[in-house]
Every structure is written in structure tokens, then in C-alpha cells.
Design a protein around this motif. Structure first.
Motif, PDB file in Angstrom:
ATOM      1  N   GLN A  66      43.808  51.121  31.108  1.00  0.00           N
ATOM      2  CA  GLN A  66      42.668  51.075  30.196  1.00  0.00           C
ATOM      3  C   GLN A  66      42.298  52.479  29.734  1.00  0.00           C
ATOM      4  O   GLN A  66      42.013  52.701  28.553  1.00  0.00           O
TER       5      GLN A  66
ATOM      6  N   GLU B   2      33.841  54.207  21.205  1.00  0.00           N
ATOM      7  CA  GLU B   2      33.410  53.029  20.443  1.00  0.00           C
ATOM      8  C   GLU B   2      32.739  53.455  19.131  1.00  0.00           C
ATOM      9  O   GLU B   2      32.993  52.859  18.076  1.00  0.00           O
TER      10      GLU B   2
ATOM     11  N   GLY C  97      37.321  45.766  19.225  1.00  0.00           N
ATOM     12  CA  GLY C  97      37.166  44.648  20.165  1.00  0.00           C
ATOM     13  C   GLY C  97      37.701  44.989  21.540  1.00  0.00           C
ATOM     14  O   GLY C  97      37.113  44.628  22.568  1.00  0.00           O
ATOM     15  N   PHE C  98      38.837  45.695  21.573  1.00  0.00           N
ATOM     16  CA  PHE C  98      39.408  46.117  22.849  1.00  0.00           C
ATOM     17  C   PHE C  98      38.459  47.042  23.595  1.00  0.00           C
ATOM     18  O   PHE C  98      38.258  46.893  24.804  1.00  0.00           O
TER      19      PHE C  98
ATOM     20  N   GLN D  77      35.233  47.224  23.378  1.00  0.00           N
ATOM     21  CA  GLN D  77      34.098  46.445  23.882  1.00  0.00           C
ATOM     22  C   GLN D  77      34.492  45.635  25.117  1.00  0.00           C
ATOM     23  O   GLN D  77      33.710  45.518  26.064  1.00  0.00           O
ATOM     24  N   ASN D  78      35.715  45.095  25.128  1.00  0.00           N
ATOM     25  CA  ASN D  78      36.191  44.366  26.314  1.00  0.00           C
ATOM     26  C   ASN D  78      36.326  45.285  27.516  1.00  0.00           C
ATOM     27  O   ASN D  78      36.003  44.897  28.642  1.00  0.00           O
TER      28      ASN D  78
ATOM     29  N   GLU E 211      32.867  45.992  28.875  1.00  0.00           N
ATOM     30  CA  GLU E 211      32.383  44.826  29.624  1.00  0.00           C
ATOM     31  C   GLU E 211      33.069  44.723  30.984  1.00  0.00           C
ATOM     32  O   GLU E 211      32.427  44.447  31.992  1.00  0.00           O
ATOM     33  N   TYR E 212      34.380  44.964  31.025  1.00  0.00           N
ATOM     34  CA  TYR E 212      35.127  44.921  32.282  1.00  0.00           C
ATOM     35  C   TYR E 212      34.601  45.966  33.260  1.00  0.00           C
ATOM     36  O   TYR E 212      34.417  45.686  34.445  1.00  0.00           O
TER      37      TYR E 212
END
Length: 175
Positions: free
Chosen positions: A155, A124, A136-137, A139-140, A143-144
Motif C-alpha cells: 500500500q 489524496e 478511490g484506491f 480512500q480505500n 479506510e483500511y
């Protein structure tokens, strides 16, 4: 769709609102509900206790089945069939194997995920410094991982691609 079809659908929907129950359904008597509550309190003592303790987490996870079963056990509004009883017990055992419900498993899962979260943070920062489109990906994914206590292979491969792309760009300006 014709105008008549739209009118029929609208009339049918207005009939269904507030009429979701079977029109032949007969509510149980208060005496029956009281008797059901008493028998369920004896038969499903541990299950009711566990459901009561974890009701907040069940609500957050939107586990409507377990919430409905808890409601049935508390209100006595319907009979619990043997199949329903087995489903309640299986659901509780499944939840006990989930880190969201079990603090011991949660600590173990967090320990396993700590290096992965560090790698995600590193990627990141690289993407932030390069102003990469995958920020953004990333960060997603973070979070996941923090919510579900796991990361998928896809991922990880995508994160590796982003890392590779960002780290290769580091030396392009020097040439």
C-alpha cells in the motif's frame, strides 16, 4: 450438468435445510445444562466477564468462534474440553494484543499512524486536484488504515507511486 443432477441437488438441499445437526445428536437435559453453567461460571469467571464486555466488538469483527464459545459458556449446552478451554484463553489473549479491544494499544497505534494518515491525506488532495484515477484506491487505503491500525508495504509503495505521478504532473503545465 443434466436435468437429473439438478433435480437431485435441489432435493438434497431441501433435506439439509434446518437439518444441519447430526441426526443422532441428543440435546443435553436441563439439569445437565444447569450444572455445566455453574461449573463454567466458576472455572471461566474472567473469560466470561471479558467476553461479555467485548461482545459488541466481537460481533462487529465477526469473530464467530469467540461468540460461539461465549454462547457455550453461558448456556452450558455442551462440555468444554480442555482444548476448547485453551482455545478460549488463547483467543482472549490474542484479542488483548489487538488495538480494537485494548484502549491503551489503540492510543499507541493511533499515535504511530498519525503521520501516515497525514501523508495519505496529502496524496489524496494531490490526486483530487489532478482528478487522478487512483482517488478511490487512496480512500480505500485510508479506510483500511483507520480500521486495522496498520498499513502494508504494498500500500505504501502504491501511494508513493501515486504521489510521484501527481507531483511530477505539477510542473508539466509550466513548460
Amino acid at each position: 450438468m443434466t436435468e437429473g443432477d439438478k433435480r437431485w441437488i435441489q432435493n438434497w438441499q431441501s433435506q439439509q435445510i434446518g437439518n444441519n445437526m447430526n441426526r443422532f445428536y441428543k440435546k443435553p437435559k436441563p439439569e445437565t445444562m444447569k450444572k455445566n453453567r455453574e461449573t463454567y461460571a466458576e472455572l471461566y469467571k474472567e473469560e466470561i466477564k471479558w467476553l461479555k464486555e467485548n461482545l459488541q466488538t466481537l460481533t462487529e469483527m465477526k469473530n464467530n468462534f469467540m461468540i460461539d464459545m461465549y454462547t457455550v459458556l453461558i448456556t452450558g449446552g455442551r462440555k468444554i474440553t480442555p482444548k476448547m478451554g485453551d482455545a478460549i484463553k488463547n483467543g482472549i489473549s490474542r484479542c488483548n494484543n489487538n488495538p480494537k479491544f485494548n484502549p491503551v494499544l489503540q492510543i499507541e497505534a493511533e499515535a504511530k499512524l498519525k503521520p501516515i494518515l497525514e501523508k495519505i491525506a496529502m496524496v489524496e488532495k494531490l490526486a483530487e486536484s489532478k482528478n487522478d484515477k487512483a482517488l478511490g484506491f487512496i480512500q480505500n487505503v485510508r479506510e483500511y488504515v483507520t480500521n486495522n491500525y496498520r498499513v502494508t508495504k504494498k500500500q505504501m509503495t502504491a501511494l508513493n507511486k501515486v504521489y510521484k505521478r501527481c507531483s511530477e504532473d505539477l510542473f508539466k503545465g509550466d513548460e
